[in-house]
Design a protein around this motif. Structure first.
Motif, PDB file in Angstrom:
ATOM      1  N   PRO A  72       0.802  -1.235   0.000  1.00 17.33           N
ATOM      2  CA  PRO A  72       0.000   0.000   0.000  1.00 17.33           C
ATOM      3  C   PRO A  72       0.829   1.276   0.000  1.00 17.33           C
ATOM      4  CG  PRO A  72      -0.112  -1.120   2.132  1.00 17.33           C
ATOM      5  CD  PRO A  72       0.539  -2.073   1.182  1.00 17.33           C
ATOM      6  N   LEU A  73       2.081   1.211   0.426  1.00 13.56           N
ATOM      7  CA  LEU A  73       2.904   2.422   0.459  1.00 13.56           C
ATOM      8  C   LEU A  73       3.186   2.982  -0.937  1.00 13.56           C
ATOM      9  CD1 LEU A  73       5.488   1.674   3.302  1.00 13.56           C
ATOM     10  CD2 LEU A  73       3.763   3.478   3.266  1.00 13.56           C
ATOM     11  N   ASP A  79       3.011  13.720  -0.787  1.00 18.49           N
ATOM     12  CA  ASP A  79       3.310  14.561  -1.941  1.00 18.49           C
ATOM     13  C   ASP A  79       4.665  14.229  -2.553  1.00 18.49           C
ATOM     14  OD1 ASP A  79       0.927  15.947  -1.583  1.00 18.49           O
ATOM     15  OD2 ASP A  79       1.858  17.331  -0.143  1.00 18.49           O
ATOM     16  N   ASP A  80       5.391  13.313  -1.915  1.00 21.54           N
ATOM     17  CA  ASP A  80       6.722  12.989  -2.416  1.00 21.54           C
ATOM     18  C   ASP A  80       6.623  12.264  -3.761  1.00 21.54           C
ATOM     19  OD1 ASP A  80       5.538  10.935  -0.762  1.00 21.54           O
ATOM     20  OD2 ASP A  80       7.382   9.778  -1.036  1.00 21.54           O
ATOM     21  N   ILE A 103      10.817   3.303  -5.423  1.00 26.40           N
ATOM     22  CA  ILE A 103      11.476   4.038  -4.335  1.00 26.40           C
ATOM     23  C   ILE A 103      10.667   5.270  -3.945  1.00 26.40           C
ATOM     24  CG2 ILE A 103      13.611   5.201  -3.620  1.00 26.40           C
ATOM     25  CD1 ILE A 103      14.965   3.716  -6.050  1.00 26.40           C
ATOM     26  N   ARG A 104      10.485   5.456  -2.626  1.00 31.88           N
ATOM     27  CA  ARG A 104       9.967   6.717  -2.080  1.00 31.88           C
ATOM     28  C   ARG A 104      10.999   7.251  -1.096  1.00 31.88           C
ATOM     29  NH1 ARG A 104       4.080   6.393   0.337  1.00 31.88           N
ATOM     30  NH2 ARG A 104       4.638   8.571   0.749  1.00 31.88           N
ATOM     31  N   ARG A 105      11.812   8.169  -1.567  1.00 30.37           N
ATOM     32  CA  ARG A 105      12.896   8.684  -0.723  1.00 30.37           C
ATOM     33  C   ARG A 105      12.362   9.507   0.443  1.00 30.37           C
ATOM     34  NH1 ARG A 105      17.472   7.276  -3.264  1.00 30.37           N
ATOM     35  NH2 ARG A 105      17.399   7.080  -5.544  1.00 30.37           N
ATOM     36  N   GLY A 106      11.189  10.105   0.261  1.00 28.93           N
ATOM     37  CA  GLY A 106      10.622  10.936   1.315  1.00 28.93           C
ATOM     38  C   GLY A 106      10.357  10.178   2.601  1.00 28.93           C
TER      39      GLY A 106
END
Length: 319
Positions: A72-73, A79-80, A103-106
């Motif tokens: 789910p992520l 907003d990243d 990848i979600r760096r935030g």
């Protein structure tokens, strides 16, 4: 691997990349890293016919929709900008089997997919007269006994190479090459297991499956399904989002601590079967990787049994 198979594999990675991008972009900002691996995959994509491209995209979409339910992520609030990238094959040699990264760096989060098209092999590892498989695979050098065992086999292959022989001309290669090489490999594993105990099974699986958790996604064209397998050995997969929740819970799988047995496959001289505790089972089929004889062969290593905690999901294509 033939150039055609290699192109198909890269093209299938590209299908996943663009399908992920298209579907994620409907919900949140996403970008694709335009690196050399992306260019190679895009070039492979353009070698396909339009009908093949459609098939690959249908297959990828079936997998992507299920990955969204598991992770789910990917689409969770924020907003990243989400990044997508294709990794180089060299990463696999260095212990990272993931082909596509999300990848979600935030939030310092990433997952990876190992993308396969119509094949189930885990590794195609080489064995040769100079290659120390113990050191290369898991950092423990092979013994003098191993080198003594394999020397006459590779001396024979060197001799045949100097004659310009082809593998097809070696009428007794199973007895002269495959079986004695596998016996040397088997005996060395036994020695290492006695020396290092429970470390060897764990190190073996980490070599075969890599140092990072991942999902294996396999497009199986003749069944019109995409199979997803979870390799959640460290508990990094299947995290809950803030607003979105996973639809399927993925358990953590334990690494093995014991070799139960390593024996020849019944009625075979070219395949070993390795049985570990916890349900892990692998086959090691040795084969020549060229037309002409050379002092180097390859393993086709496959999973033939998995712990019940490895979740396998067959996603039917929507055609």
């Amino acid at each position: 691997m033939s150039s055609k198979s290699n192109n198909q594999g890269r093209a299938y990675e590209f299908a996943y990349l663009i399908t992920l991008y298209d579907e994620i972009s409907k919900v949140r900002p996403a970008i694709i890293e335009n690196n050399s691996n992306y260019i190679a995959a895009e070039n492979a994509w353009h070698t396909l016919s339009d009908s093949e491209k459609d098939l690959y995209k249908i297959s990828a979409l079936a997998g992507v929709n299920t990955i969204f339910e598991l992770e789910p992520l990917i689409l969770d609030d924020g907003d990243d900008e989400l990044e997508l990238k294709i990794q180089s094959d060299d990463k696999g040699k260095a212990g990272d089997v993931r082909d596509v990264l999300i990848i979600r760096r935030g939030i310092e989060w990433e997952i990876g997919l190992s993308v396969k098209h119509n094949h189930f092999a885990v590794k195609h590892s080489r064995i040769s007269k100079k290659l120390d498989f113990g050191k290369k695979w898991y950092g423990l050098e092979c013994s003098k006994e191993y080198w003594d065992d394999i020397k006459p086999i590779f001396d024979y292959l060197d001799d045949e190479k100097s004659k310009g022989s082809k593998w097809s001309e070696l009428t007794n290669k199973e007895d002269d090459v495959y079986e004695p090489l596998l016996n040397a490999f088997k005996n060395e594993l036994d020695r290492q297991n006695k020396l290092y105990g429970k470390d060897i099974p764990k190190l073996m699986v980490e070599y075969l499956l890599g140092q990072f958790d991942f999902y294996k996604v396999i497009g199986i064209d003749n069944k019109k399904i995409t199979r997803i397998q979870s390799y959640n050995l460290r508990g990094t997969l299947n995290k809950q989002g803030k607003s979105r929740k996973r639809n399927i819970e993925i358990p953590i799988s334990n690494l093995p601590t014991r070799i139960v047995s390593i024996e020849f496959k019944p009625n075979s001289k070219n395949t070993l079967e390795l049985y570990l505790d916890g349900g892990w089972q692998f086959s090691f089929r040795i084969h020549n990787a060229s037309t002409k004889v050379e002092p180097s062969l390859k393993f086709d290593i496959q999973i033939i049994g998995m712990p019940t905690t490895i979740i396998s999901i067959d996603c039917r294509w929507q055609i």
